[in-house]
Design a protein around this motif. Structure first.
Motif, PDB file in Angstrom:
ATOM      1  N   LEU A 296       0.825  -1.198   0.000  1.00 56.13           N
ATOM      2  CA  LEU A 296       0.000   0.000   0.000  1.00 56.13           C
ATOM      3  C   LEU A 296       0.863   1.253   0.000  1.00 56.13           C
ATOM      4  CD1 LEU A 296      -2.593  -1.176   2.665  1.00 56.13           C
ATOM      5  CD2 LEU A 296      -2.849  -1.235   0.167  1.00 56.13           C
ATOM      6  N   VAL A 297       0.517   2.177  -0.900  1.00 57.43           N
ATOM      7  CA  VAL A 297       1.227   3.446  -1.016  1.00 57.43           C
ATOM      8  C   VAL A 297       0.190   4.560  -0.821  1.00 57.43           C
ATOM      9  CG1 VAL A 297       2.690   4.913  -2.461  1.00 57.43           C
ATOM     10  CG2 VAL A 297       2.833   2.405  -2.651  1.00 57.43           C
ATOM     11  N   PRO A 298      -0.012   5.017   0.407  1.00 55.12           N
ATOM     12  CA  PRO A 298      -1.045   6.020   0.669  1.00 55.12           C
ATOM     13  C   PRO A 298      -0.835   7.302  -0.129  1.00 55.12           C
ATOM     14  CG  PRO A 298      -0.262   5.046   2.719  1.00 55.12           C
ATOM     15  CD  PRO A 298       0.674   4.591   1.643  1.00 55.12           C
ATOM     16  N   TYR A 299      -1.944   7.879  -0.568  1.00 57.13           N
ATOM     17  CA  TYR A 299      -1.892   9.169  -1.251  1.00 57.13           C
ATOM     18  C   TYR A 299      -1.381  10.215  -0.260  1.00 57.13           C
ATOM     19  CZ  TYR A 299      -3.607  13.396  -3.611  1.00 57.13           C
ATOM     20  OH  TYR A 299      -3.716  14.620  -4.199  1.00 57.13           O
ATOM     21  N   PRO A 300      -0.285  10.891  -0.560  1.00 52.44           N
ATOM     22  CA  PRO A 300       0.364  11.738   0.453  1.00 52.44           C
ATOM     23  C   PRO A 300      -0.385  13.024   0.776  1.00 52.44           C
ATOM     24  CG  PRO A 300       1.494  11.929  -1.662  1.00 52.44           C
ATOM     25  CD  PRO A 300       0.490  10.837  -1.818  1.00 52.44           C
ATOM     26  N   LEU A 321       1.898  -4.527   3.415  1.00 49.89           N
ATOM     27  CA  LEU A 321       3.078  -3.724   3.698  1.00 49.89           C
ATOM     28  C   LEU A 321       2.787  -2.290   3.282  1.00 49.89           C
ATOM     29  CD1 LEU A 321       5.920  -6.060   2.354  1.00 49.89           C
ATOM     30  CD2 LEU A 321       5.017  -5.886   4.682  1.00 49.89           C
ATOM     31  N   LEU A 322       3.389  -1.338   3.967  1.00 49.18           N
ATOM     32  CA  LEU A 322       3.155   0.077   3.686  1.00 49.18           C
ATOM     33  C   LEU A 322       4.455   0.722   3.231  1.00 49.18           C
ATOM     34  CD1 LEU A 322       1.123   2.553   5.883  1.00 49.18           C
ATOM     35  CD2 LEU A 322       3.350   3.216   4.977  1.00 49.18           C
ATOM     36  N   CYS A 323       4.356   1.509   2.164  1.00 50.52           N
ATOM     37  CA  CYS A 323       5.502   2.292   1.711  1.00 50.52           C
ATOM     38  C   CYS A 323       5.043   3.708   1.427  1.00 50.52           C
ATOM     39  CB  CYS A 323       6.104   1.679   0.446  1.00 50.52           C
ATOM     40  SG  CYS A 323       7.594   2.539  -0.115  1.00 50.52           S
ATOM     41  N   PRO A 324       5.602   4.721   2.080  1.00 47.76           N
ATOM     42  CA  PRO A 324       5.221   6.104   1.789  1.00 47.76           C
ATOM     43  C   PRO A 324       5.494   6.453   0.327  1.00 47.76           C
ATOM     44  CG  PRO A 324       6.476   5.972   3.832  1.00 47.76           C
ATOM     45  CD  PRO A 324       6.584   4.628   3.172  1.00 47.76           C
ATOM     46  N   ASP A 325       4.667   7.307  -0.232  1.00 55.00           N
ATOM     47  CA  ASP A 325       4.806   7.699  -1.629  1.00 55.00           C
ATOM     48  C   ASP A 325       6.199   8.254  -1.929  1.00 55.00           C
ATOM     49  OD1 ASP A 325       3.076   8.394  -4.219  1.00 55.00           O
ATOM     50  OD2 ASP A 325       4.360  10.132  -3.783  1.00 55.00           O
ATOM     51  N   ALA A 326       6.766   8.966  -0.979  1.00 56.01           N
ATOM     52  CA  ALA A 326       8.079   9.587  -1.192  1.00 56.01           C
ATOM     53  C   ALA A 326       9.204   8.569  -1.312  1.00 56.01           C
ATOM     54  CB  ALA A 326       8.393  10.556  -0.047  1.00 56.01           C
ATOM     55  N   ILE A 328       8.852   5.402  -2.944  1.00 56.53           N
ATOM     56  CA  ILE A 328       8.647   4.325  -3.928  1.00 56.53           C
ATOM     57  C   ILE A 328       9.674   4.340  -5.061  1.00 56.53           C
ATOM     58  CG2 ILE A 328       6.188   4.201  -3.413  1.00 56.53           C
ATOM     59  CD1 ILE A 328       5.649   5.513  -6.119  1.00 56.53           C
ATOM     60  N   ASP A 329      10.438   5.416  -5.179  1.00 55.28           N
ATOM     61  CA  ASP A 329      11.491   5.439  -6.197  1.00 55.28           C
ATOM     62  C   ASP A 329      12.784   4.784  -5.710  1.00 55.28           C
ATOM     63  OD1 ASP A 329      10.015   6.806  -8.243  1.00 55.28           O
ATOM     64  OD2 ASP A 329      10.259   8.649  -7.076  1.00 55.28           O
ATOM     65  N   SER A 330      12.785   4.335  -4.463  1.00 56.47           N
ATOM     66  CA  SER A 330      13.996   3.747  -3.894  1.00 56.47           C
ATOM     67  C   SER A 330      14.176   2.294  -4.322  1.00 56.47           C
ATOM     68  CB  SER A 330      13.931   3.806  -2.365  1.00 56.47           C
ATOM     69  OG  SER A 330      12.920   2.925  -1.887  1.00 56.47           O
ATOM     70  N   GLN A 331      15.403   1.820  -4.187  1.00 55.30           N
ATOM     71  CA  GLN A 331      15.677   0.408  -4.478  1.00 55.30           C
ATOM     72  C   GLN A 331      15.025  -0.489  -3.436  1.00 55.30           C
ATOM     73  OE1 GLN A 331      17.146  -0.745  -7.256  1.00 55.30           O
ATOM     74  NE2 GLN A 331      16.531  -2.780  -6.526  1.00 55.30           N
ATOM     75  N   ASP A 332      14.874   0.004  -2.214  1.00 58.49           N
ATOM     76  CA  ASP A 332      14.208  -0.782  -1.174  1.00 58.49           C
ATOM     77  C   ASP A 332      12.774  -1.126  -1.580  1.00 58.49           C
ATOM     78  OD1 ASP A 332      16.404  -0.852   0.462  1.00 58.49           O
ATOM     79  OD2 ASP A 332      15.719   0.745   1.811  1.00 58.49           O
ATOM     80  N   PHE A 333      12.080  -0.156  -2.165  1.00 60.29           N
ATOM     81  CA  PHE A 333      10.714  -0.428  -2.616  1.00 60.29           C
ATOM     82  C   PHE A 333      10.712  -1.496  -3.702  1.00 60.29           C
ATOM     83  CE2 PHE A 333       7.390   0.318  -5.777  1.00 60.29           C
ATOM     84  CZ  PHE A 333       6.254   0.136  -4.992  1.00 60.29           C
ATOM     85  N   ALA A 334      11.601  -1.350  -4.669  1.00 55.84           N
ATOM     86  CA  ALA A 334      11.683  -2.343  -5.744  1.00 55.84           C
ATOM     87  C   ALA A 334      11.981  -3.722  -5.185  1.00 55.84           C
ATOM     88  CB  ALA A 334      12.758  -1.933  -6.751  1.00 55.84           C
ATOM     89  N   ASP A 335      12.926  -3.789  -4.247  1.00 52.49           N
ATOM     90  CA  ASP A 335      13.288  -5.075  -3.648  1.00 52.49           C
ATOM     91  C   ASP A 335      12.108  -5.688  -2.895  1.00 52.49           C
ATOM     92  OD1 ASP A 335      15.822  -4.773  -4.656  1.00 52.49           O
ATOM     93  OD2 ASP A 335      16.717  -4.098  -2.765  1.00 52.49           O
ATOM     94  N   THR A 336      11.353  -4.843  -2.197  1.00 51.55           N
ATOM     95  CA  THR A 336      10.190  -5.336  -1.448  1.00 51.55           C
ATOM     96  C   THR A 336       9.134  -5.904  -2.386  1.00 51.55           C
ATOM     97  OG1 THR A 336      10.533  -3.786   0.373  1.00 51.55           O
ATOM     98  CG2 THR A 336       8.306  -4.650   0.091  1.00 51.55           C
ATOM     99  N   LEU A 337       8.790  -5.153  -3.431  1.00 51.72           N
ATOM    100  CA  LEU A 337       7.767  -5.588  -4.375  1.00 51.72           C
ATOM    101  C   LEU A 337       8.185  -6.861  -5.100  1.00 51.72           C
ATOM    102  CD1 LEU A 337       5.008  -4.811  -5.636  1.00 51.72           C
ATOM    103  CD2 LEU A 337       6.313  -3.627  -7.430  1.00 51.72           C
ATOM    104  N   LEU A 338       9.391  -6.865  -5.630  1.00 57.48           N
ATOM    105  CA  LEU A 338       9.870  -8.031  -6.367  1.00 57.48           C
ATOM    106  C   LEU A 338      10.065  -9.233  -5.440  1.00 57.48           C
ATOM    107  CD1 LEU A 338      12.454  -6.156  -8.608  1.00 57.48           C
ATOM    108  CD2 LEU A 338      10.271  -7.126  -9.359  1.00 57.48           C
ATOM    109  N   GLY A 339      10.487  -8.949  -4.200  1.00 59.17           N
ATOM    110  CA  GLY A 339      10.662 -10.034  -3.233  1.00 59.17           C
ATOM    111  C   GLY A 339       9.355 -10.710  -2.891  1.00 59.17           C
TER     112      GLY A 339
END
Length: 374
Positions: A296-300, A321-326, A328-339
Protein backbone atom coordinates in the motif's frame (compact mmCIF):
# COMPACT_ATOMS: atom_id res chain seq x y z
CA UNK A 1 -43.46 2.09 10.45
CA UNK A 2 -40.66 4.59 10.63
CA UNK A 3 -38.85 5.48 7.47
CA UNK A 4 -35.13 5.83 6.99
CA UNK A 5 -32.69 8.39 5.71
CA UNK A 6 -29.11 7.88 4.55
CA UNK A 7 -26.32 10.42 4.89
CA UNK A 8 -22.75 9.56 4.12
CA UNK A 9 -21.75 5.94 3.50
CA UNK A 10 -22.93 2.31 3.59
CA UNK A 11 -21.24 -0.57 1.67
CA UNK A 12 -21.06 -4.38 1.86
CA UNK A 13 -18.72 -7.29 1.69
CA UNK A 14 -15.83 -9.78 1.73
CA UNK A 15 -14.81 -13.16 0.70
CA UNK A 16 -15.08 -16.15 3.00
CA UNK A 17 -12.11 -17.62 4.81
CA UNK A 18 -11.92 -20.49 2.33
CA UNK A 19 -10.42 -19.11 -0.91
CA UNK A 20 -12.93 -21.19 -2.87
CA UNK A 21 -15.99 -19.89 -1.07
CA UNK A 22 -16.81 -16.87 -3.25
CA UNK A 23 -20.26 -18.09 -4.26
CA UNK A 24 -21.33 -18.89 -0.70
CA UNK A 25 -19.88 -15.61 0.53
CA UNK A 26 -21.77 -13.71 -2.16
CA UNK A 27 -25.01 -15.35 -1.08
CA UNK A 28 -24.29 -14.41 2.55
CA UNK A 29 -23.64 -10.82 1.48
CA UNK A 30 -26.85 -10.70 -0.54
CA UNK A 31 -28.79 -11.96 2.47
CA UNK A 32 -27.06 -9.44 4.72
CA UNK A 33 -27.75 -6.60 2.31
CA UNK A 34 -31.43 -7.50 2.27
CA UNK A 35 -31.39 -7.65 6.07
CA UNK A 36 -29.58 -4.34 6.19
CA UNK A 37 -32.23 -2.66 4.05
CA UNK A 38 -34.95 -4.32 6.10
CA UNK A 39 -33.23 -3.05 9.24
CA UNK A 40 -33.42 0.51 7.93
CA UNK A 41 -37.14 0.27 7.29
CA UNK A 42 -38.27 -1.85 10.24
CA UNK A 43 -35.92 -1.42 13.20
CA UNK A 44 -37.18 1.98 14.25
CA UNK A 45 -33.95 3.70 13.23
CA UNK A 46 -35.17 6.85 11.59
CA UNK A 47 -31.94 7.91 9.95
CA UNK A 48 -28.67 6.35 8.94
CA UNK A 49 -25.83 8.79 8.35
CA UNK A 50 -22.89 7.74 6.22
CA UNK A 51 -21.15 8.56 2.83
CA UNK A 52 -22.98 7.87 -0.45
CA UNK A 53 -22.10 4.37 -1.45
CA UNK A 54 -22.36 1.52 -3.89
CA UNK A 55 -24.39 -0.33 -1.27
CA UNK A 56 -27.21 2.19 -1.43
CA UNK A 57 -26.72 2.44 -5.18
CA UNK A 58 -27.33 -1.30 -5.39
CA UNK A 59 -30.41 -0.89 -3.22
CA UNK A 60 -31.76 1.67 -5.65
CA UNK A 61 -30.92 -0.64 -8.56
CA UNK A 62 -32.91 -3.42 -6.93
CA UNK A 63 -29.92 -5.66 -6.19
CA UNK A 64 -30.69 -8.27 -3.52
CA UNK A 65 -33.85 -6.48 -2.45
CA UNK A 66 -36.46 -8.18 -4.61
CA UNK A 67 -38.31 -9.28 -1.49
CA UNK A 68 -38.56 -5.80 -0.01
CA UNK A 69 -41.25 -3.20 -0.37
CA UNK A 70 -39.85 -0.91 -3.05
CA UNK A 71 -42.26 1.83 -2.08
CA UNK A 72 -39.91 2.42 0.85
CA UNK A 73 -36.89 3.11 -1.36
CA UNK A 74 -37.40 6.90 -1.60
CA UNK A 75 -36.93 7.03 2.17
CA UNK A 76 -33.26 6.05 1.70
CA UNK A 77 -31.58 9.40 1.11
CA UNK A 78 -28.03 10.31 0.10
CA UNK A 79 -26.00 13.23 1.39
CA UNK A 80 -23.52 14.26 -1.27
CA UNK A 81 -20.24 16.07 -0.66
CA UNK A 82 -20.21 19.72 -1.53
CA UNK A 83 -23.60 20.67 -0.14
CA UNK A 84 -23.81 22.72 3.03
CA UNK A 85 -24.11 20.40 6.00
CA UNK A 86 -27.02 22.30 7.52
CA UNK A 87 -28.92 22.17 4.21
CA UNK A 88 -28.31 18.43 3.79
CA UNK A 89 -29.41 17.50 7.30
CA UNK A 90 -32.49 19.68 7.01
CA UNK A 91 -33.52 17.99 3.76
CA UNK A 92 -33.09 14.54 5.28
CA UNK A 93 -35.24 15.16 8.33
CA UNK A 94 -37.76 17.09 6.29
CA UNK A 95 -38.27 13.92 4.28
CA UNK A 96 -38.30 11.77 7.39
CA UNK A 97 -40.97 13.99 8.89
CA UNK A 98 -42.96 13.86 5.66
CA UNK A 99 -43.02 10.06 5.93
CA UNK A 100 -44.24 10.32 9.50
CA UNK A 101 -47.66 11.90 9.24
CA UNK A 102 -47.88 12.43 12.99
CA UNK A 103 -45.02 14.95 13.06
CA UNK A 104 -44.90 18.54 11.77
CA UNK A 105 -42.42 18.95 8.91
CA UNK A 106 -40.99 22.12 10.45
CA UNK A 107 -39.54 20.01 13.26
CA UNK A 108 -36.98 18.63 10.83
CA UNK A 109 -35.11 21.92 10.50
CA UNK A 110 -31.79 21.80 12.31
CA UNK A 111 -28.07 21.74 11.57
CA UNK A 112 -27.14 18.42 13.20
CA UNK A 113 -28.48 15.24 14.78
CA UNK A 114 -30.63 17.30 17.16
CA UNK A 115 -33.22 17.26 14.37
CA UNK A 116 -33.70 13.56 14.98
CA UNK A 117 -34.15 14.19 18.68
CA UNK A 118 -36.86 16.73 17.93
CA UNK A 119 -38.68 14.06 15.94
CA UNK A 120 -38.05 11.37 18.55
CA UNK A 121 -36.14 9.34 15.96
CA UNK A 122 -33.10 7.26 16.95
CA UNK A 123 -30.38 7.51 14.33
CA UNK A 124 -27.25 5.56 13.42
CA UNK A 125 -23.97 6.60 11.84
CA UNK A 126 -21.57 4.56 9.73
CA UNK A 127 -18.01 5.83 9.28
CA UNK A 128 -15.90 4.17 6.59
CA UNK A 129 -12.70 6.17 7.03
CA UNK A 130 -10.02 6.33 9.68
CA UNK A 131 -10.61 10.09 9.91
CA UNK A 132 -14.32 10.80 10.48
CA UNK A 133 -16.08 13.40 8.38
CA UNK A 134 -17.64 16.58 9.74
CA UNK A 135 -21.27 15.39 9.47
CA UNK A 136 -20.62 12.24 11.47
CA UNK A 137 -18.56 14.04 14.11
CA UNK A 138 -21.23 16.68 14.60
CA UNK A 139 -23.95 14.03 14.81
CA UNK A 140 -22.05 11.63 17.09
CA UNK A 141 -23.22 12.82 20.50
CA UNK A 142 -26.85 11.80 20.12
CA UNK A 143 -26.43 8.73 17.91
CA UNK A 144 -27.94 5.46 19.06
CA UNK A 145 -25.30 3.59 17.07
CA UNK A 146 -21.98 4.56 15.53
CA UNK A 147 -20.72 1.74 13.31
CA UNK A 148 -17.03 2.04 12.45
CA UNK A 149 -14.76 0.34 9.94
CA UNK A 150 -11.47 1.27 11.60
CA UNK A 151 -10.91 0.52 15.30
CA UNK A 152 -8.83 3.69 15.71
CA UNK A 153 -11.90 5.88 15.04
CA UNK A 154 -13.56 5.05 18.36
CA UNK A 155 -11.46 7.56 20.30
CA UNK A 156 -12.35 10.37 17.89
CA UNK A 157 -16.08 9.86 18.35
CA UNK A 158 -15.73 9.64 22.13
CA UNK A 159 -13.98 13.02 22.07
CA UNK A 160 -17.04 14.39 20.26
CA UNK A 161 -19.34 13.23 23.02
CA UNK A 162 -20.39 9.79 21.82
CA UNK A 163 -20.83 7.20 24.57
CA UNK A 164 -18.49 4.25 24.19
CA UNK A 165 -21.47 1.90 24.37
CA UNK A 166 -22.86 3.33 21.10
CA UNK A 167 -19.68 2.67 19.12
CA UNK A 168 -19.52 -0.72 17.40
CA UNK A 169 -16.83 -2.06 15.08
CA UNK A 170 -18.71 -3.60 12.15
CA UNK A 171 -16.26 -3.34 9.29
CA UNK A 172 -16.84 -1.68 5.94
CA UNK A 173 -19.23 -3.55 3.60
CA UNK A 174 -18.27 -3.64 -0.08
CA UNK A 175 -20.13 -4.23 -3.33
CA UNK A 176 -21.69 -7.64 -3.79
CA UNK A 177 -20.06 -7.83 -7.23
CA UNK A 178 -16.64 -7.62 -5.56
CA UNK A 179 -17.48 -10.26 -3.00
CA UNK A 180 -18.64 -12.57 -5.79
CA UNK A 181 -15.24 -12.37 -7.48
CA UNK A 182 -13.95 -15.70 -8.77
CA UNK A 183 -10.27 -16.54 -9.30
CA UNK A 184 -10.76 -18.98 -12.15
CA UNK A 185 -13.17 -16.68 -13.97
CA UNK A 186 -10.88 -13.68 -13.47
CA UNK A 187 -7.83 -15.49 -14.78
CA UNK A 188 -9.72 -16.85 -17.76
CA UNK A 189 -10.91 -13.34 -18.66
CA UNK A 190 -7.36 -12.00 -18.36
CA UNK A 191 -5.82 -15.04 -20.08
CA UNK A 192 -3.48 -15.54 -17.13
CA UNK A 193 -2.35 -19.14 -16.41
CA UNK A 194 -3.35 -20.52 -13.04
CA UNK A 195 0.31 -21.21 -12.24
CA UNK A 196 1.38 -17.61 -12.92
CA UNK A 197 1.93 -14.92 -10.30
CA UNK A 198 -0.36 -11.95 -11.00
CA UNK A 199 0.40 -8.42 -9.78
CA UNK A 200 -2.56 -6.04 -9.96
CA UNK A 201 -1.68 -2.35 -9.66
CA UNK A 202 -4.14 0.52 -9.42
CA UNK A 203 -4.35 3.98 -7.94
CA UNK A 204 -8.07 4.38 -7.48
CA UNK A 205 -10.65 5.46 -10.05
CA UNK A 206 -8.57 8.48 -11.07
CA UNK A 207 -5.27 6.64 -11.15
CA UNK A 208 -2.01 7.67 -9.49
CA UNK A 209 0.66 9.23 -11.68
CA UNK A 210 3.57 8.56 -9.36
CA UNK A 211 2.64 4.87 -9.10
CA UNK A 212 2.30 4.73 -12.89
CA UNK A 213 5.74 6.26 -13.37
CA UNK A 214 7.35 3.87 -10.91
CA UNK A 215 5.79 0.82 -12.54
CA UNK A 216 7.03 2.00 -15.93
CA UNK A 217 10.57 2.09 -14.51
CA UNK A 218 10.13 -1.42 -13.07
CA UNK A 219 8.76 -3.03 -16.23
CA UNK A 220 11.93 -4.92 -17.12
CA UNK A 221 12.47 -6.15 -13.55
CA UNK A 222 8.87 -7.35 -13.31
CA UNK A 223 8.93 -9.19 -16.63
CA UNK A 224 12.37 -10.67 -15.96
CA UNK A 225 10.49 -13.40 -14.06
CA UNK A 226 8.82 -15.65 -16.62
CA UNK A 227 5.94 -16.50 -14.27
CA UNK A 228 4.96 -12.88 -13.47
CA UNK A 229 1.97 -11.22 -15.14
CA UNK A 230 0.97 -7.60 -14.51
CA UNK A 231 -2.40 -5.89 -14.76
CA UNK A 232 -1.77 -2.15 -14.53
CA UNK A 233 -4.76 0.19 -14.20
CA UNK A 234 -3.53 3.70 -14.94
CA UNK A 235 -6.63 5.87 -14.58
CA UNK A 236 -8.16 7.42 -17.69
CA UNK A 237 -6.02 10.58 -17.68
CA UNK A 238 -2.68 8.73 -17.63
CA UNK A 239 -3.57 5.80 -19.87
CA UNK A 240 -2.21 7.06 -23.20
CA UNK A 241 0.99 8.49 -21.68
CA UNK A 242 1.62 5.28 -19.75
CA UNK A 243 1.13 3.07 -22.80
CA UNK A 244 3.56 5.21 -24.78
CA UNK A 245 6.15 5.23 -21.99
CA UNK A 246 5.98 1.47 -21.46
CA UNK A 247 6.79 0.77 -25.12
CA UNK A 248 5.62 -2.80 -24.75
CA UNK A 249 6.69 -5.27 -27.39
CA UNK A 250 4.08 -7.84 -28.46
CA UNK A 251 5.88 -10.42 -26.32
CA UNK A 252 5.85 -8.11 -23.29
CA UNK A 253 2.24 -7.12 -23.84
CA UNK A 254 1.26 -10.77 -23.49
CA UNK A 255 2.23 -10.57 -19.82
CA UNK A 256 1.87 -6.84 -19.07
CA UNK A 257 -1.72 -5.66 -19.51
CA UNK A 258 -2.63 -1.99 -19.30
CA UNK A 259 -6.15 -0.68 -18.66
CA UNK A 260 -7.48 2.80 -17.96
CA UNK A 261 -9.84 1.39 -15.36
CA UNK A 262 -10.81 -1.94 -13.77
CA UNK A 263 -14.56 -2.43 -14.06
CA UNK A 264 -14.61 -6.08 -12.98
CA UNK A 265 -12.79 -5.54 -9.69
CA UNK A 266 -14.19 -8.61 -7.95
CA UNK A 267 -12.84 -11.11 -10.46
CA UNK A 268 -9.59 -9.18 -10.86
CA UNK A 269 -8.86 -9.08 -7.13
CA UNK A 270 -9.81 -12.75 -6.79
CA UNK A 271 -7.34 -13.55 -9.57
CA UNK A 272 -4.52 -11.48 -8.02
CA UNK A 273 -1.60 -12.83 -6.02
CA UNK A 274 -0.44 -9.36 -4.96
CA UNK A 275 -1.93 -5.86 -5.13
CA UNK A 276 -0.10 -2.55 -5.36
CA UNK A 277 -2.43 0.35 -4.65
CA UNK A 278 -3.31 3.52 -2.83
CA UNK A 279 -5.11 3.16 0.51
CA UNK A 280 -8.53 4.75 0.15
CA UNK A 281 -11.23 3.32 2.40
CA UNK A 282 -13.00 1.52 -0.44
CA UNK A 283 -9.78 -0.01 -1.74
CA UNK A 284 -8.80 -1.20 1.73
CA UNK A 285 -12.23 -2.76 2.25
CA UNK A 286 -12.18 -4.55 -1.11
CA UNK A 287 -8.62 -5.80 -0.70
CA UNK A 288 -9.47 -7.12 2.76
CA UNK A 289 -12.74 -8.54 1.47
CA UNK A 290 -10.95 -10.81 -0.98
CA UNK A 291 -7.96 -11.31 1.32
CA UNK A 292 -5.34 -10.27 -1.24
CA UNK A 293 -1.79 -9.56 0.00
CA UNK A 294 -0.99 -5.92 -0.69
CA UNK A 295 1.70 -3.27 -0.88
CA UNK A 296 0.00 0.00 0.00
CA UNK A 297 1.23 3.45 -1.02
CA UNK A 298 -1.05 6.02 0.67
CA UNK A 299 -1.89 9.17 -1.25
CA UNK A 300 0.36 11.74 0.45
CA UNK A 301 -2.04 14.68 0.16
CA UNK A 302 -5.13 13.03 1.65
CA UNK A 303 -6.88 15.02 4.37
CA UNK A 304 -5.17 14.45 7.74
CA UNK A 305 -3.08 11.75 6.01
CA UNK A 306 -6.06 9.44 6.49
CA UNK A 307 -4.89 6.96 3.83
CA UNK A 308 -1.87 6.11 5.96
CA UNK A 309 -4.19 5.45 8.90
CA UNK A 310 -6.46 3.40 6.61
CA UNK A 311 -3.48 1.31 5.56
CA UNK A 312 -2.51 0.56 9.17
CA UNK A 313 -5.64 -1.57 9.50
CA UNK A 314 -4.17 -4.16 7.10
CA UNK A 315 -0.52 -3.54 7.93
CA UNK A 316 -0.97 -4.02 11.68
CA UNK A 317 -2.81 -7.29 10.99
CA UNK A 318 0.09 -8.56 8.88
CA UNK A 319 -1.99 -8.51 5.69
CA UNK A 320 -0.13 -5.71 3.89
CA UNK A 321 3.08 -3.72 3.70
CA UNK A 322 3.16 0.08 3.69
CA UNK A 323 5.50 2.29 1.71
CA UNK A 324 5.22 6.10 1.79
CA UNK A 325 4.81 7.70 -1.63
CA UNK A 326 8.08 9.59 -1.19
CA UNK A 327 9.98 6.30 -0.97
CA UNK A 328 8.65 4.33 -3.93
CA UNK A 329 11.49 5.44 -6.20
CA UNK A 330 14.00 3.75 -3.89
CA UNK A 331 15.68 0.41 -4.48
CA UNK A 332 14.21 -0.78 -1.17
CA UNK A 333 10.71 -0.43 -2.62
CA UNK A 334 11.68 -2.34 -5.74
CA UNK A 335 13.29 -5.07 -3.65
CA UNK A 336 10.19 -5.34 -1.45
CA UNK A 337 7.77 -5.59 -4.38
CA UNK A 338 9.87 -8.03 -6.37
CA UNK A 339 10.66 -10.03 -3.23
CA UNK A 340 6.96 -10.51 -2.44
CA UNK A 341 6.27 -11.66 -5.99
CA UNK A 342 8.94 -14.33 -5.48
CA UNK A 343 7.82 -15.38 -1.99
CA UNK A 344 4.62 -17.38 -2.22
CA UNK A 345 4.83 -18.57 1.37
CA UNK A 346 4.91 -15.02 2.71
CA UNK A 347 2.00 -14.01 0.53
CA UNK A 348 -0.04 -16.92 1.89
CA UNK A 349 0.66 -15.77 5.44
CA UNK A 350 -0.53 -12.29 4.50
CA UNK A 351 -3.65 -13.74 2.87
CA UNK A 352 -4.44 -15.72 6.02
CA UNK A 353 -4.01 -12.57 8.12
CA UNK A 354 -6.49 -10.71 5.90
CA UNK A 355 -9.00 -13.54 6.13
CA UNK A 356 -8.71 -13.38 9.91
CA UNK A 357 -10.09 -9.81 9.90
CA UNK A 358 -13.56 -11.15 9.12
CA UNK A 359 -14.36 -8.39 6.63
CA UNK A 360 -16.77 -10.79 4.91
CA UNK A 361 -19.11 -10.35 7.87
CA UNK A 362 -19.26 -6.55 7.69
CA UNK A 363 -22.76 -6.41 6.23
CA UNK A 364 -24.04 -8.99 8.72
CA UNK A 365 -22.43 -7.09 11.58
CA UNK A 366 -24.01 -3.83 10.49
CA UNK A 367 -27.43 -5.43 10.06
CA UNK A 368 -27.18 -7.04 13.49
CA UNK A 369 -26.25 -3.71 15.07
CA UNK A 370 -29.18 -1.92 13.44
CA UNK A 371 -31.66 -4.63 14.40
CA UNK A 372 -30.42 -4.47 17.97
CA UNK A 373 -31.72 -0.90 18.15
CA UNK A 374 -35.31 -2.02 17.59
Amino acid sequence: MRSTAGSGFIRTGKRGKNPGSHEKAAKRACTARTRLFSSYTNSGVGAVFSSASSFLADIHNGVCVSGTNRSLLPAVIFIEKGEALQQQIAVIFDRVAAHRQDEPRDAARSDDGRAAAKLGIPYALHEQNSVPGLANKQSAKGAALIAIAQPSVSEVFEKHGAPASAIKFTGNPVRASVLAGDRARGRAALDVPDSATLLVAFGGSLGARHLNERLISLKRDLLARDDVYVLHSTGADDYDDTVRALELTPEEAARYRVRPYIDDMGDVLAAADLVLSRAGASSIAEIAALAVPAVLVPYPHATADHQTTNARYLVDAGAALLCPDAQIDSQDFADTLLGLLADGARRERMRAAAQGLGQDRAAQNLADALEALA
